[in-house]
Design an enzyme around this catalytic site. Sequence first.
Site, PDB file in Angstrom:
ATOM      1  N   ASP A  93      71.329 104.337   1.296  1.00 21.19           N
ATOM      2  CA  ASP A  93      71.697 104.875   2.605  1.00 21.19           C
ATOM      3  C   ASP A  93      70.680 104.352   3.615  1.00 21.19           C
ATOM      4  O   ASP A  93      70.096 105.107   4.386  1.00 21.19           O
ATOM      5  CB  ASP A  93      71.724 106.404   2.581  1.00 21.19           C
ATOM      6  CG  ASP A  93      72.160 106.989   3.927  1.00 21.19           C
ATOM      7  OD1 ASP A  93      72.699 106.232   4.762  1.00 21.19           O
ATOM      8  OD2 ASP A  93      71.937 108.197   4.157  1.00 21.19           O
TER       9      ASP A  93
ATOM     10  N   ASN B 195      65.940 116.942   3.986  1.00 21.08           N
ATOM     11  CA  ASN B 195      67.095 117.732   3.540  1.00 21.08           C
ATOM     12  C   ASN B 195      67.416 117.388   2.094  1.00 21.08           C
ATOM     13  O   ASN B 195      67.907 118.215   1.332  1.00 21.08           O
ATOM     14  CB  ASN B 195      68.303 117.441   4.420  1.00 21.08           C
ATOM     15  CG  ASN B 195      69.563 118.101   3.898  1.00 21.08           C
ATOM     16  OD1 ASN B 195      69.695 119.316   3.938  1.00 21.08           O
ATOM     17  ND2 ASN B 195      70.482 117.299   3.360  1.00 21.08           N
ATOM     18  N   HIS B 196      67.108 116.132   1.731  1.00 20.37           N
ATOM     19  CA  HIS B 196      67.464 115.631   0.402  1.00 20.37           C
ATOM     20  C   HIS B 196      66.483 114.549  -0.022  1.00 20.37           C
ATOM     21  O   HIS B 196      65.677 114.084   0.784  1.00 20.37           O
ATOM     22  CB  HIS B 196      68.883 115.048   0.447  1.00 20.37           C
ATOM     23  CG  HIS B 196      69.068 114.090   1.584  1.00 20.37           C
ATOM     24  ND1 HIS B 196      69.573 114.474   2.809  1.00 20.37           N
ATOM     25  CD2 HIS B 196      68.768 112.777   1.719  1.00 20.37           C
ATOM     26  CE1 HIS B 196      69.585 113.445   3.636  1.00 20.37           C
ATOM     27  NE2 HIS B 196      69.096 112.396   2.998  1.00 20.37           N
TER      28      HIS B 196
ATOM     29  N   GLN C  79      72.241 111.648  -3.057  1.00 21.26           N
ATOM     30  CA  GLN C  79      71.224 112.293  -2.212  1.00 21.26           C
ATOM     31  C   GLN C  79      71.236 113.810  -2.441  1.00 21.26           C
ATOM     32  O   GLN C  79      71.731 114.573  -1.595  1.00 21.26           O
ATOM     33  CB  GLN C  79      71.491 112.002  -0.735  1.00 21.26           C
ATOM     34  CG  GLN C  79      71.216 110.558  -0.338  1.00 21.26           C
ATOM     35  CD  GLN C  79      71.775 110.221   1.035  1.00 21.26           C
ATOM     36  OE1 GLN C  79      72.905 110.590   1.343  1.00 21.26           O
ATOM     37  NE2 GLN C  79      71.014 109.505   1.831  1.00 21.26           N
TER      38      GLN C  79
ATOM     39  N   ARG D  45      60.973 112.750  13.886  1.00 20.77           N
ATOM     40  CA  ARG D  45      62.379 112.961  14.220  1.00 20.77           C
ATOM     41  C   ARG D  45      62.944 113.625  12.970  1.00 20.77           C
ATOM     42  O   ARG D  45      62.921 113.043  11.875  1.00 20.77           O
ATOM     43  CB  ARG D  45      63.048 111.625  14.516  1.00 20.77           C
ATOM     44  CG  ARG D  45      64.559 111.723  14.791  1.00 20.77           C
ATOM     45  CD  ARG D  45      65.343 111.449  13.555  1.00 20.77           C
ATOM     46  NE  ARG D  45      66.781 111.417  13.765  1.00 20.77           N
ATOM     47  CZ  ARG D  45      67.651 111.330  12.776  1.00 20.77           C
ATOM     48  NH1 ARG D  45      67.241 111.257  11.527  1.00 20.77           N
ATOM     49  NH2 ARG D  45      68.925 111.310  13.028  1.00 20.77           N
TER      50      ARG D  45
ATOM     51  N   ASP E 226      65.519 114.831  10.497  1.00 17.52           N
ATOM     52  CA  ASP E 226      66.869 114.452  10.108  1.00 17.52           C
ATOM     53  C   ASP E 226      67.693 115.691   9.755  1.00 17.52           C
ATOM     54  O   ASP E 226      67.196 116.596   9.068  1.00 17.52           O
ATOM     55  CB  ASP E 226      66.728 113.554   8.860  1.00 17.52           C
ATOM     56  CG  ASP E 226      68.005 112.844   8.474  1.00 17.52           C
ATOM     57  OD1 ASP E 226      68.592 112.165   9.321  1.00 17.52           O
ATOM     58  OD2 ASP E 226      68.412 112.964   7.295  1.00 17.52           O
TER      59      ASP E 226
ATOM     60  N   GLU F 157      70.346 125.251   6.008  1.00 22.53           N
ATOM     61  CA  GLU F 157      71.544 126.006   5.634  1.00 22.53           C
ATOM     62  C   GLU F 157      71.376 126.815   4.350  1.00 22.53           C
ATOM     63  O   GLU F 157      71.974 127.858   4.201  1.00 22.53           O
ATOM     64  CB  GLU F 157      72.782 125.112   5.556  1.00 22.53           C
ATOM     65  CG  GLU F 157      72.894 124.324   4.282  1.00 22.53           C
ATOM     66  CD  GLU F 157      74.001 123.287   4.332  1.00 22.53           C
ATOM     67  OE1 GLU F 157      74.944 123.457   5.104  1.00 22.53           O
ATOM     68  OE2 GLU F 157      73.890 122.305   3.584  1.00 22.53           O
TER      69      GLU F 157
ATOM     70  N   GLU G 257      67.588 116.271  15.043  1.00 23.52           N
ATOM     71  CA  GLU G 257      68.992 115.882  15.021  1.00 23.52           C
ATOM     72  C   GLU G 257      69.825 117.137  14.778  1.00 23.52           C
ATOM     73  O   GLU G 257      69.925 117.614  13.650  1.00 23.52           O
ATOM     74  CB  GLU G 257      69.242 114.860  13.901  1.00 23.52           C
ATOM     75  CG  GLU G 257      70.678 114.358  13.891  1.00 23.52           C
ATOM     76  CD  GLU G 257      71.078 113.643  12.596  1.00 23.52           C
ATOM     77  OE1 GLU G 257      72.021 112.855  12.645  1.00 23.52           O
ATOM     78  OE2 GLU G 257      70.475 113.910  11.541  1.00 23.52           O
TER      79      GLU G 257
ATOM     80  N   HIS H 108      71.464 105.118  15.764  1.00 23.13           N
ATOM     81  CA  HIS H 108      71.609 104.226  14.606  1.00 23.13           C
ATOM     82  C   HIS H 108      72.838 104.563  13.770  1.00 23.13           C
ATOM     83  O   HIS H 108      73.158 103.833  12.844  1.00 23.13           O
ATOM     84  CB  HIS H 108      70.347 104.328  13.747  1.00 23.13           C
ATOM     85  CG  HIS H 108      70.145 105.727  13.224  1.00 23.13           C
ATOM     86  ND1 HIS H 108      69.884 106.796  14.049  1.00 23.13           N
ATOM     87  CD2 HIS H 108      70.220 106.230  11.969  1.00 23.13           C
ATOM     88  CE1 HIS H 108      69.791 107.891  13.313  1.00 23.13           C
ATOM     89  NE2 HIS H 108      69.995 107.583  12.058  1.00 23.13           N
ATOM     90  N   ASP H 109      73.494 105.675  14.052  1.00 24.92           N
ATOM     91  CA  ASP H 109      74.655 106.080  13.252  1.00 24.92           C
ATOM     92  C   ASP H 109      75.947 105.645  13.933  1.00 24.92           C
ATOM     93  O   ASP H 109      75.921 104.958  14.940  1.00 24.92           O
ATOM     94  CB  ASP H 109      74.637 107.603  13.069  1.00 24.92           C
ATOM     95  CG  ASP H 109      73.607 108.029  12.034  1.00 24.92           C
ATOM     96  OD1 ASP H 109      73.393 107.273  11.071  1.00 24.92           O
ATOM     97  OD2 ASP H 109      73.014 109.105  12.201  1.00 24.92           O
TER      98      ASP H 109
HETATM   99  C1  GLC Z   1      71.237 111.604   9.328  1.00 25.54           C
HETATM  100  C2  GLC Z   1      70.912 110.165   9.675  1.00 25.54           C
HETATM  101  C3  GLC Z   1      71.834 109.248   8.929  1.00 25.54           C
HETATM  102  C4  GLC Z   1      71.697 109.488   7.440  1.00 25.54           C
HETATM  103  C5  GLC Z   1      71.890 110.968   7.105  1.00 25.54           C
HETATM  104  C6  GLC Z   1      71.437 111.264   5.723  1.00 25.54           C
HETATM  105  O1  GLC Z   1      72.467 111.991   9.799  1.00 25.54           O
HETATM  106  O2  GLC Z   1      70.962 109.993  11.068  1.00 25.54           O
HETATM  107  O3  GLC Z   1      71.591 107.916   9.239  1.00 25.54           O
HETATM  108  O4  GLC Z   1      72.623 108.751   6.709  1.00 25.54           O
HETATM  109  O5  GLC Z   1      71.133 111.800   7.954  1.00 25.54           O
HETATM  110  O6  GLC Z   1      70.028 111.225   5.643  1.00 25.54           O
END
Ligand code: GLC
Length: 516
Positions: free
Chosen positions: A65, A107-108, A173, A203, A205, A212, A244, A313-314
């Site tokens: 990813d 998160n992961h 993930q 930043r 993520d 959650e 984010e 970037h997404d």
């Molecule tokens: C966030 C990032 C994205 C990534 C996802 C999983 O949304 O902006 O690029 O794939 O998290 O980490």
Amino acid sequence: MKLTRTADLWWKNAVVYCLDVETFHDSDGDGHGDFRGLTQKIDHLHNLGVTCVWLMPFFPSPDRDDGYDITDFYGVDPRLGTHGDFVEFVRTARDRGIRVIADLVVNHTSDQHPWFQEARSSKDNPRRDWYVWRDQPPPDAEKGVVFPDKEKSLWELDKKTGQYYLHRFYKHQPDLNVANPEVRDEIARVMGFWMELGLSGFRVDAVPFLLEAPVQDLPDPHDYLCDLRAFLSRRNGEGVLLGEVNLPYTDTMKFFGSADGVGDELNMCFDFIGMQQMYLSLARKDASPLTHALKERPLPPRDCHWATFVRNHDELTLDKLTEPERQEVFAAFGPDPDMQLYGRGLRRRLPSMLDGDLRRIKMVYSLLFALPGTPVLFYGEEVGMTEDLSQEGRLAVRTPMWWDAAREQRHDDDSLLSWIKQLIRAYRDCPELAWGTYELIDTPEPAVLAHRCDIDGGTVIAVHNLGDEEAELDLSSVDGELTDVFTEQPVKPKFTLEPYGCRWLRAWAEGVQVSR
Ligand code: GLC
């Protein structure tokens, strides 16, 4: 104590620039960028006026990813360099007055991370509880899949131990369990480590997903974000968390936190709603969707700020528009199904969406710097980089930086690069924009967005014509003489704004001492 415009709140008028070390500059010709290459290019960022670099993940990763699947939170991907190269970069950036923040992706982890390898080895492994396991997936297991082209469920069966693990994103993930105090301590240790090496913040993520899972020994998951922020501030008083959070405004507001009106969670949240409404406005050549969003957008608590952007970037997500609105934007800017992604976004960059119309592109960047919020650029935007649709998915907008274009545009006063430099200089020179209050000015022209920003007797007015026809402006109601911010020439209150035109004006009210 009312201290404004101090370095403690440096992010309020920062210019953030997001880049991926891997695609920025290759110093040794091995085919991908590296920290040494980035360090060599620091003066490009400095000359542009960038004050904060946001590094996309640069940690060891199987790269399934694009680095958002990490196997070692304390490491540097050996393809990109070493810790030594990282520290040299941060030091060189600081030497130019540029702070550095990095993605915090907790998160992961990757499923290749040693923690997950241990966790999945048996049900009684001490790391088992670092992830989230269930005997059966819950009934709503298929709801909220983020990458619907690849995944059908949020839960994956681990064959060896016969239980399912949670994965908000790809199945490779697995989500960390932040309800586990050991995990929370480890996340703090990771932050502490990189701050010790010079980072000025993160930043963060996927914040809503991070919070959650129910955090058992805290009554409210937001207390966890509060803890993270308090930890960051103890270690580094000017540390910043840029989050984010792609939710409706009222929900996003909770992520700033608010103890006695002062934010105590994220310092900045991206304005995903404003961004999406801006594209709708561009598609319709009508300022009202954006005007409406700006009216609806709540004021963040003191010491917090929205972060504004044109592209990240997404995929350019349009998920908060209604279905007919989204289809309007698709029809205007990405009609070919190959330009669209996950049914909700576009994998294009702005210049190609606007058919290379430089006037219109320049007007959009003017909006980015004039509207209240901290502007965040994605690398290449300054030279008008376009996408490469032959790349898979989101990689279409993550191709190598266009250094040739940067060289060509550097000495061309009419280039996009020169324009963005001018905008940044003006933005840094107009404290009203970053620190002031703002108000929308009514105009009879539906295509025009006009607003004013005020602080300490200083006033800046910006007008943007999102339409392709001339518009008549009348700013007679504004007190004082008007001058153009860029040319410093006087401007009459009644004037014509050309198609896709924009102006930044300073109002000099008589007798007011402007402290700048
Ligand atoms: C966030 C990032 C994205 C990534 C996802 C999983 O949304 O902006 O690029 O794939 O998290 O980490």
